[in-house]
Each structure stands twice: as C-alpha cells, then as structure tokens.
Design a protein around this motif. Structure first.
Motif, PDB file in Angstrom:
ATOM      1  N   ASN A 189      25.282  35.426  26.054  1.00 26.66           N
ATOM      2  CA  ASN A 189      23.917  35.495  26.573  1.00 26.66           C
ATOM      3  C   ASN A 189      23.900  35.875  28.048  1.00 26.66           C
ATOM      4  OD1 ASN A 189      20.932  34.648  26.768  1.00 26.66           O
ATOM      5  ND2 ASN A 189      21.916  33.227  28.190  1.00 26.66           N
ATOM      6  N   ALA A 190      24.800  35.269  28.838  1.00 27.30           N
ATOM      7  CA  ALA A 190      24.781  35.481  30.284  1.00 27.30           C
ATOM      8  C   ALA A 190      26.194  35.443  30.840  1.00 27.30           C
ATOM      9  CB  ALA A 190      23.920  34.428  30.976  1.00 27.30           C
ATOM     10  N   LEU A 191      26.420  36.237  31.880  1.00 29.03           N
ATOM     11  CA  LEU A 191      27.665  36.224  32.637  1.00 29.03           C
ATOM     12  C   LEU A 191      27.328  35.932  34.090  1.00 29.03           C
ATOM     13  CD1 LEU A 191      30.668  36.740  33.233  1.00 29.03           C
ATOM     14  CD2 LEU A 191      30.133  39.190  33.344  1.00 29.03           C
ATOM     15  N   VAL A 192      27.916  34.878  34.620  1.00 30.51           N
ATOM     16  CA  VAL A 192      27.744  34.518  36.023  1.00 30.51           C
ATOM     17  C   VAL A 192      29.078  34.752  36.726  1.00 30.51           C
ATOM     18  CG1 VAL A 192      27.075  32.737  37.672  1.00 30.51           C
ATOM     19  CG2 VAL A 192      26.070  32.757  35.361  1.00 30.51           C
ATOM     20  N   GLY A 193      29.104  35.694  37.652  1.00 26.75           N
ATOM     21  CA  GLY A 193      30.311  35.995  38.400  1.00 26.75           C
ATOM     22  C   GLY A 193      30.241  35.399  39.792  1.00 26.75           C
ATOM     23  N   ILE A 194      31.215  34.552  40.124  1.00 32.31           N
ATOM     24  CA  ILE A 194      31.299  33.943  41.445  1.00 32.31           C
ATOM     25  C   ILE A 194      32.368  34.694  42.232  1.00 32.31           C
ATOM     26  CG2 ILE A 194      31.695  31.818  42.732  1.00 32.31           C
ATOM     27  CD1 ILE A 194      31.081  30.268  40.147  1.00 32.31           C
ATOM     28  N   ALA A 195      31.958  35.427  43.240  1.00 31.62           N
ATOM     29  CA  ALA A 195      32.867  36.281  44.019  1.00 31.62           C
ATOM     30  C   ALA A 195      33.698  37.182  43.107  1.00 31.62           C
ATOM     31  CB  ALA A 195      33.780  35.442  44.903  1.00 31.62           C
ATOM     32  N   PRO A 196      33.057  37.911  42.201  1.00 28.06           N
ATOM     33  CA  PRO A 196      33.795  38.708  41.221  1.00 28.06           C
ATOM     34  C   PRO A 196      34.323  40.012  41.805  1.00 28.06           C
ATOM     35  CG  PRO A 196      31.458  39.052  40.920  1.00 28.06           C
ATOM     36  CD  PRO A 196      31.602  38.014  42.007  1.00 28.06           C
ATOM     37  N   SER A 197      35.425  40.478  41.275  1.00 30.73           N
ATOM     38  CA  SER A 197      36.031  41.741  41.748  1.00 30.73           C
ATOM     39  C   SER A 197      35.502  42.922  40.932  1.00 30.73           C
ATOM     40  CB  SER A 197      37.559  41.660  41.635  1.00 30.73           C
ATOM     41  OG  SER A 197      37.959  41.224  40.345  1.00 30.73           O
ATOM     42  N   ASN A 198      34.189  43.040  40.851  1.00 37.08           N
ATOM     43  CA  ASN A 198      33.574  44.011  39.938  1.00 37.08           C
ATOM     44  C   ASN A 198      33.934  45.459  40.229  1.00 37.08           C
ATOM     45  OD1 ASN A 198      32.130  42.439  38.054  1.00 37.08           O
ATOM     46  ND2 ASN A 198      30.599  41.950  39.596  1.00 37.08           N
ATOM     47  N   HIS A 199      34.040  45.817  41.487  1.00 34.50           N
ATOM     48  CA  HIS A 199      34.411  47.181  41.847  1.00 34.50           C
ATOM     49  C   HIS A 199      35.715  47.207  42.641  1.00 34.50           C
ATOM     50  CE1 HIS A 199      30.046  47.516  40.966  1.00 34.50           C
ATOM     51  NE2 HIS A 199      30.447  48.620  40.380  1.00 34.50           N
ATOM     52  N   GLY A 200      36.498  46.171  42.440  1.00 26.97           N
ATOM     53  CA  GLY A 200      37.800  46.118  43.081  1.00 26.97           C
ATOM     54  C   GLY A 200      37.720  45.634  44.510  1.00 26.97           C
ATOM     55  N   THR A 201      38.874  45.554  45.125  1.00 24.88           N
ATOM     56  CA  THR A 201      38.944  45.102  46.508  1.00 24.88           C
ATOM     57  C   THR A 201      39.818  46.025  47.342  1.00 24.88           C
ATOM     58  OG1 THR A 201      39.606  43.278  47.979  1.00 24.88           O
ATOM     59  CG2 THR A 201      40.889  43.560  45.962  1.00 24.88           C
TER      60      THR A 201
ATOM     61  N   HIS B 232      35.216  33.084  38.149  1.00 25.53           N
ATOM     62  CA  HIS B 232      35.474  33.204  39.585  1.00 25.53           C
ATOM     63  C   HIS B 232      36.463  34.330  39.834  1.00 25.53           C
ATOM     64  CE1 HIS B 232      37.621  31.670  43.389  1.00 25.53           C
ATOM     65  NE2 HIS B 232      36.442  32.129  43.780  1.00 25.53           N
ATOM     66  N   SER B 233      36.151  35.213  40.784  1.00 28.05           N
ATOM     67  CA  SER B 233      37.039  36.292  41.191  1.00 28.05           C
ATOM     68  C   SER B 233      37.334  37.212  40.002  1.00 28.05           C
ATOM     69  CB  SER B 233      38.307  35.707  41.815  1.00 28.05           C
ATOM     70  OG  SER B 233      39.027  36.686  42.523  1.00 28.05           O
ATOM     71  N   GLN B 234      38.622  37.382  39.620  1.00 29.97           N
ATOM     72  CA  GLN B 234      38.917  38.189  38.435  1.00 29.97           C
ATOM     73  C   GLN B 234      38.153  37.669  37.225  1.00 29.97           C
ATOM     74  OE1 GLN B 234      42.527  39.056  35.252  1.00 29.97           O
ATOM     75  NE2 GLN B 234      43.087  38.228  37.245  1.00 29.97           N
ATOM     76  N   GLY B 235      37.961  36.352  37.163  1.00 30.00           N
ATOM     77  CA  GLY B 235      37.271  35.754  36.032  1.00 30.00           C
ATOM     78  C   GLY B 235      35.806  36.117  35.933  1.00 30.00           C
ATOM     79  N   GLY B 236      35.230  36.617  37.021  1.00 27.34           N
ATOM     80  CA  GLY B 236      33.854  37.100  36.972  1.00 27.34           C
ATOM     81  C   GLY B 236      33.760  38.554  36.604  1.00 27.34           C
ATOM     82  N   MET B 237      34.868  39.277  36.752  1.00 20.95           N
ATOM     83  CA  MET B 237      34.915  40.705  36.422  1.00 20.95           C
ATOM     84  C   MET B 237      35.488  40.949  35.037  1.00 20.95           C
ATOM     85  SD  MET B 237      37.473  43.221  36.137  1.00 20.95           S
ATOM     86  CE  MET B 237      38.810  42.727  37.221  1.00 20.95           C
ATOM     87  N   MET B 238      36.602  40.295  34.707  1.00 14.31           N
ATOM     88  CA  MET B 238      37.295  40.551  33.444  1.00 14.31           C
ATOM     89  C   MET B 238      36.400  40.450  32.212  1.00 14.31           C
ATOM     90  SD  MET B 238      38.645  38.560  30.761  1.00 14.31           S
ATOM     91  CE  MET B 238      39.496  37.071  31.258  1.00 14.31           C
TER      92      MET B 238
END
Length: 288
Positions: free
Chosen positions: A152-164, A131-137
């Motif tokens: 195998n898989a990464l599920v990002g919930i509201a991830p900060s992939n490209h920053g905020t 979740h959040s940073q935890g989906g990006m890190m």
C-alpha cells in the motif's frame, strides 16, 4: 599494483568508513531474542481494524534487522501495528553487517519475506518502511517483482533513491577503468548505490514510481551519506517529499539519527502509514 588501484584502495576505505561510522555498535544476541517477546516479529500477530496492514521494516547498508529498528519497531508496535523486520544482502563470512549484496537480489529476499508476513497475518497488503538502502531497494521489488500488488505504501527514511555522490567521493570511480567493477565484486550494494550506477539507471528509467502505491520520503539536510540530500526525493503521483527541518528546525539528525533516533521522523512515519489520522508533525511531536 596499478596506479589507479592505489587510489581506489583508500577511496573504498573512505566509502566503508563513511557508512560504518553511522551504524551503531553491535548489539548482543539477547537484543534479537527480546524482539519477538515484545511483539516485534510476532508471526501470531493479527492486524487490527485500526491498523489493517502489517509493517515491514527494511534496514540499510551495513545494518541489520535488529539494530536499525531498536527504537522505531517498538514505537510502531506500541501504537497498535504488527511489525516485522528481516536480514537481507548477506555476504559470505560477514555475520553481523548486512545489506551488502546486489540490491536486486536483496529485493528478491524482500519479496519472499513480504509473502511470509502476508501469509501469517492474512492481510492483503503491507506497508514498507526503510532506512537508506532499505528505503530505495523496495522500489525494485515494486517495479520489477510484482510488489505493487502487495504494498500500500513505501516510506523511505533517508533513502538512496538516485544514488549518492558521498560528498563527491563516488565520482572518482569514473576516473579509473574497472573501479566500479572492482567495488561491485567486493561490496555490490555500495556499487549499486553510487550515483550513475547501472542498477540505478535501470531502477529510475521510465519514472520513479508505480501506480497504486503511496510514497513518502523523509530526508534531512544534514545527511552526510546520501548526498546531495535532495537526490533522495521522488517524482510522480502519490509522492510526499519531506525535509525533516521543515517540520522541526531544531532537529539536527543526520543520516543515521533520522532512522535510529528522531521522534520527529517517527511521528511522520505514522502519519504516512495512517494519513486519515495524521496530526501535524512539529518539534513537539517528540512528546506524542
């Protein structure tokens, strides 16, 4: 005090307030103690044939391994998964809120924890849900620390992939020399997640994804922390970007609720973990 520091101080306070405001109140130590007894963080758990990969949950900024997952961890456990969570990104003197340290160092902690989980379960791979940073890190772990061979898989919930931009607030950092450095010295994870940071520039160079991993992004158009919400999306093969309201227009979850409470999001997480058995995610999924 230098004039720009007079502006940076309230800006930093706003950054902290915006993130802390969406973190639930502190739970008791008993909550942490109860987690293993319910099968969550049970290192004796052995994955089943139906769910052969353990699931590692990765919390967000100003969160921890218990509070962030009080709903999703039991939800997955009750569906037959071996489920684990851990604390990372600790700062000296801060005992409850985590996910605050440099994101690349947090990725090293994730690497060590994944090895521990794989060692105890005997599984060859794990699935990550953050979740959040935890989906990006975890993407740093996949890209730079050899994690792609173990995930195998990464599920990002509201991830900060490209920053905020945090609604435009983080853009003010560039108007004051040394402002990003000051923020980085005090709460590195916030500086790393600001749009345009050196960390994110490195992370997203040469593509968002790595071969061999399936990616799912679950975003809500009501996100007030990782903004704009479409900055959460990834580009590349094996990517599924999902807006929660496209599945259920009645789900009004914002940044915190999509990871803490939304059963619509939880249903989509299970679909991402087991696509062969996926069922349509709709507003009725809360009854599943």
């Amino acid at each position: 005090m230098l004039p720009w520091k007079r502006v940076l101080r309230p800006l930093t306070a706003l950054l902290l307030t915006a993130v802390v405001a969406v973190v639930p109140a502190a739970t008791t130590a008993q909550a942490a103690a109860d987690a293993p007894s319910s099968g969550w963080n049970d290192f004796a758990c052995k994955p089943s044939a139906a769910h052969p990969r353990p699931v590692v949950l990765v919390h967000g900024t100003f969160a921890n391994s218990v509070d962030n997952w009080l709903a999703l961890a039991p939800y997955l456990k009750n569906r037959g998964y071996c489920v684990y969570s851990f604390d990372f990104g600790q700062l000296p003197g801060v005992s409850f809120f985590h996910g605050l340290g440099p994101v690349d160092k947090s990725a090293e902690q994730l690497s060590a924890f994944v090895d521990k989980v794989l060692g105890s379960t005997g599984a060859a791979e794990t699935d990550l849900v953050g979740h959040s940073q935890g989906g990006m890190m975890p993407r740093y772990y996949l890209k730079f620390l050899g994690g792609a061979a173990k995930v195998n898989a990464l599920v990002g919930i509201a991830p900060s992939n490209h920053g905020t931009t945090l609604g435009g607030l983080t853009q003010l950092l560039d108007y004051f020399p040394g402002a990003r450095d000051l923020l980085s010295a005090n709460i590195p994870a916030l500086a790393d997640q600001a749009a345009g940071s050196a960390f994110l520039t490195k992370l997203n160079a040469d593509g968002d994804t790595v071969p061999g991993v399936r990616y799912t992004v679950l975003a809500t158009k009501y996100d007030e922390v990782v903004t704009p919400y479409r900055s959460q999306f990834l580009s590349g093969p094996n990517v599924n970007n999902v807006v929660l309201q496209d599945l259920c227009p009645l789900d009004l979850s914002e940044h915190a609720a999509i990871g803490l409470l939304s059963r619509v999001a939880f249903h989509e997480v299970t679909n991402a973990l087991d696509p062969a058995r996926a069922t349509p995610t709709t507003c009725a999924s809360v009854f599943g």
